[in-house]
Scaffold this motif. Structure first.
Motif, short mmCIF file in Angstrom:
data_model
loop_
_atom_site.label_atom_id
_atom_site.label_comp_id
_atom_site.label_asym_id
_atom_site.label_seq_id
_atom_site.Cartn_x
_atom_site.Cartn_y
_atom_site.Cartn_z
N MET A 1 -6.12 -4.76 3.72
CA MET A 1 -5.74 -3.43 2.59
C MET A 1 -6.43 -3.67 1.73
SD MET A 1 -5.03 -0.02 2.76
CE MET A 1 -3.73 -0.20 4.12
N PRO A 2 -7.53 -3.02 0.83
CA PRO A 2 -8.07 -3.39 -0.30
C PRO A 2 -6.81 -3.22 -1.05
CG PRO A 2 -8.97 -1.43 0.88
CD PRO A 2 -8.02 -1.78 1.53
N ALA A 3 -7.24 -4.20 -2.12
CA ALA A 3 -6.06 -4.23 -3.47
C ALA A 3 -6.96 -2.53 -4.33
CB ALA A 3 -6.60 -5.06 -4.50
N GLY A 4 -5.40 -2.32 -4.41
CA GLY A 4 -5.09 -0.97 -5.20
C GLY A 4 -5.63 0.01 -4.16
N ASP A 5 -5.26 0.07 -2.93
CA ASP A 5 -5.18 0.90 -1.98
C ASP A 5 -4.23 1.90 -2.69
OD1 ASP A 5 -4.88 2.66 -0.19
OD2 ASP A 5 -6.26 1.79 1.17
N PRO A 6 -4.45 3.54 -2.89
CA PRO A 6 -3.94 4.40 -2.95
C PRO A 6 -2.46 4.63 -2.27
CG PRO A 6 -5.91 5.44 -2.89
CD PRO A 6 -6.33 3.81 -2.65
N PHE A 7 -3.14 4.51 -0.59
CA PHE A 7 -1.67 4.72 0.00
C PHE A 7 -0.35 3.70 0.28
CE2 PHE A 7 -5.07 7.50 3.35
CZ PHE A 7 -4.85 7.73 2.01
N VAL A 8 -1.02 2.32 -0.54
CA VAL A 8 -0.36 1.26 -0.79
C VAL A 8 1.06 1.07 -1.99
CG1 VAL A 8 0.34 -1.00 -0.52
CG2 VAL A 8 -0.98 0.32 0.94
N ALA A 9 2.46 0.70 -1.18
CA ALA A 9 3.28 1.02 -1.79
C ALA A 9 3.35 -0.48 -3.04
CB ALA A 9 4.76 1.12 -1.14
N ALA A 10 4.06 0.02 -4.06
CA ALA A 10 4.34 -0.93 -5.03
C ALA A 10 4.76 -2.46 -4.02
CB ALA A 10 5.40 -1.35 -6.01
N PRO A 11 4.37 -3.67 -3.98
CA PRO A 11 4.75 -4.61 -3.36
C PRO A 11 6.43 -4.66 -3.26
CG PRO A 11 3.49 -5.70 -4.92
CD PRO A 11 3.21 -3.88 -5.08
N PHE A 396 -8.63 15.86 -1.48
CA PHE A 396 -7.95 14.42 -1.30
C PHE A 396 -7.80 13.79 -2.59
CE2 PHE A 396 -10.21 14.05 3.49
CZ PHE A 396 -9.72 15.42 3.71
N VAL A 397 -8.52 12.94 -3.66
CA VAL A 397 -8.18 12.27 -4.15
C VAL A 397 -6.12 13.27 -5.24
CG1 VAL A 397 -8.93 11.81 -6.35
CG2 VAL A 397 -10.51 11.70 -4.59
N GLU A 398 -6.67 14.65 -5.22
CA GLU A 398 -5.55 15.08 -5.74
C GLU A 398 -4.06 15.57 -4.88
OE1 GLU A 398 -5.38 18.88 -8.37
OE2 GLU A 398 -7.89 18.47 -8.23
N LEU A 399 -4.50 15.48 -3.44
CA LEU A 399 -3.63 14.92 -3.05
C LEU A 399 -2.58 13.69 -3.45
CD1 LEU A 399 -4.33 16.65 0.59
CD2 LEU A 399 -2.70 17.92 -0.98
N LEU A 400 -3.59 12.97 -3.72
CA LEU A 400 -2.70 11.50 -3.57
C LEU A 400 -1.55 11.28 -4.62
CD1 LEU A 400 -5.80 9.23 -3.22
CD2 LEU A 400 -4.28 9.31 -1.44
#
Ligand code: SF4
Length: 400
Positions: A1-11, A396-400
Motif C-alpha cells: 500500500m503506497p504511503a499516503g494512500d487515502p483509503f488507509v487509516a492512521a497506523p 472520487f477525490v471529493e468522496l474520499l
C-alpha cells in the motif's frame, strides 16, 4: 500500500506476524490473487511490482510461493472458506511453464476448498504463449485468459517496451482459442504517445472483430513508479484526443454487444470478470506473491515487495506480510462508494446519504451531476453514466 494512500487509516497497532490469523474474513467465499513478478523487460509506462527473470529466480520464487500457500492454508479460519476465484497476475505469469502453474494450482486446491466452477484467470503476454503452453494451462484448470495486447501499432509497441508485434498478438489470441479458451479477455491502452484517433479506431475495430469475450482498456497514466513517470515521455495525445479515444471505444464496444460494466472494462453478457468484481464490490480476498495486496475483515495488507526478501521471509517460515492497516468506518464507506461507482451497477443510494451528511459542497456537486445526467438513479441504486465515468476522478477525490 503506497504511503499516503487515502483509503488507509492512521497506523493502528497491528501485529504483522499474526495479522492474517487475527483477522478472519467476514465472508465464507474469497478470491485469491497470486502475483508472479517476473518480466523479460520493463515497459516504460509500468509501475507494477516487477523483477528481472534472473537465473534460478523462478525456481526460488515457486518454492516460496508453495510455502506461502501452505501457510495461508494453515490459518485457523482457512478450512471454513471457499475460493470462488483465483487470479494469477503480474508481472508476466505466462513466463510460468505449464507444469509449474499446475503445481501451484494443485497446491492451492490441496490447501483450500476451491469452488468446482471457480474462475481461474492467468494474465498472458503474447510473446510468451504457445498453443501447447495454453493447453497445459487449460489442463491445469485455468478457464480464463487475459491477453496483454495494449496496441496493434508496430511503431508504438517497441516504444512501450513490449516484446510482441501486431501479428504476434493475433497469433496469441488464436492460440488461446485453439487451446480451448472460451473466456478470453484482451487488454488495450489508449492515450499512448504517437496514437491518434484513426490508429486507435483501427486497433479497436480489429480486436473487436477477433471476438473477445472481455475487453479491458486503460488510458495511459504516468505513475511515479514508472520509467516514463520519472523521465517523461513525448508525443502524448492532447486531452480532447484521449476523450475522443474513450468514446470511440465505448461506441464500438456497444456496437459489438459488449457491456461497459466498469470504467475500463467491457464484457459480453455473462463474461464479466468475477475476480475483479470482488475488488469493485469491496469484498474480501487473499493475496500471495511479492507485493500482493489482500483484504480481510477490515484489514488491508500487503506482502513484502522485493522478490528476494519475499523468498527469505518464507524460507524462515513466516508469512511475508510487510504492512497492514485497518480502515475506519468512514474510509470503508468511501472505498465502497468509489469502487462501486466505478461499475455500471453503481451503489445503493442509501450508501451515499451518510457520506453527504453535513457536506454541503459535496451534496451540491452530486445534485449538479444528477442534473447533468452524469449520475442517475435506477430504483434504489445510483450509478455513473458513461459520460460520468469519464469525469469520475473529480467526484472520487471529493468522496474520499
Ligand atoms: S506492463 Fe506488464 S509486461 Fe510490461 S513491465 Fe509491467 S507487468 Fe511487465
Amino acid at each position: 500500500m503506497p504511503a499516503g494512500d487515502p483509503f488507509v487509516a492512521a497506523p493502528a497497532e497491528i501485529a504483522l506476524a499474526s495479522v492474517l490469523a487475527d483477522n478472519p474474513p467476514a465472508a465464507d467465499t474469497l478470491g485469491l490473487y497470486v502475483h508472479v513478478p517476473f518480466c523479460t523487460k520493463r515497459c516504460g509506462y509500468c509501475s507494477f511490482n516487477t523483477a528481472p527473470l534472473e537465473e534460478g529466480a523462478m525456481a526460488r520464487y515457486l518454492e516460496a510461493l508453495h510455502r506461502e500457500i501452505d501457510l495461508l492454508g494453515a490459518l485457523p479460519w482457512a478450512a471454513r472458506v471457499r475460493l470462488a476465484t483465483v487470479f494469477v497476475g503480474g508481472g508476466t505469469p505466462s513466463l510460468l511453464a505449464a507444469e509449474d502453474l499446475a503445481a501451484a494450482l494443485d497446491g492451492i486446491r490441496a490447501r483450500f476448498d476451491v469452488d468446482a466452477d471457480a474462475e481461474i484467470t492467468v494474465e498472458c503476454n503474447p510473446e510468451s504463449v504457445t498453443r501447447q503452453k495454453l493447453e497445459g494451462y487449460r489442463a491445469a484448470g485455468v478457464n480464463r485468459l487475459s491477453l496483454g495486447v495494449q496496441s496493434l501499432d508496430d511503431s508504438i509497441l517497441p516504444r512501450l517496451g513490449r516484446l510482441h508485434d501486431a501479428r504476434g498478438a493475433r497469433a496469441a489470441f488464436e492460440a488461446a482459442r485453439a487451446a480451448g479458451c472460451a473466456n478470453l479477455s484482451v487488454d488495450l491502452m489508449y492515450g499512448l504517445p504517437g496514437l491518434d484517433l484513426d490508429g486507435w479506431t483501427r486497433a479497436v475495430d480489429t480486436v473487436l472483430d477477433w471476438g473477445p469475450d472481455h475487453l479491458s482498456a486503460y488510458g495511459l497514466t504516468l505513475d511515479a513508479g514508472s520509467l516514463w513517470g520519472a523521465a517523461g515521455i513525448e508525443g502524448l495525445p492532447a486531452e480532447q484526443e484521449q476523450i475522443d479515444q474513450y468514446w470511440r471505444l465505448a461506441h464500438a464496444a456497444a456496437a459489438h454487444g459488449l457491456e461497459h460494466y466498469e470504467i475500463s472494462n467491457y464484457a459480453r453478457p455473462r463474461f464479466r470478470s468475477r475476480h475483479n468484481q470482488i475488488y469493485w464490490h469491496a469484498a474480501e480476498y487473499l493475496a500471495a506473491g511479492p507485493g500482493a495486496c489482500g483484504f480481510l475483515g477490515r484489514v488491508r495488507y500487503a506482502n513484502v515487495k522485493a522478490t528476494p526478501r519475499y523468498c527469505e521471509a518464507l524460507a524462515d517460515g513466516a508469512l511475508p506480510v510487510a504492512s497492514a492497516e485497518q480502515l475506519s468506518p468512514r474510509q470503508r464507506l468511501a472505498e465502497r462508494l468509489i469502487l462501486g461507482l466505478r461499475t455500471a451497477d453503481g451503489v445503493p443510494t442509501a450508501w451515499l446519504e451518510p457520506r453527504l451528511d453535513g457536506e454541503r459542497d459535496l451534496r451540491r456537486r452530486i445534485e449538479t451531476w444528477r442534473a447533468q445526467a452524469l449520475l442517475v438513479d435506477t430504483g434504489d441504486r445510483v450509478r455513473l453514466t458513461e459520460a460520468g465515468f469519464l469525469l469520475s476522478d473529480a467526484l472520487f477525490v471529493e468522496l474520499l
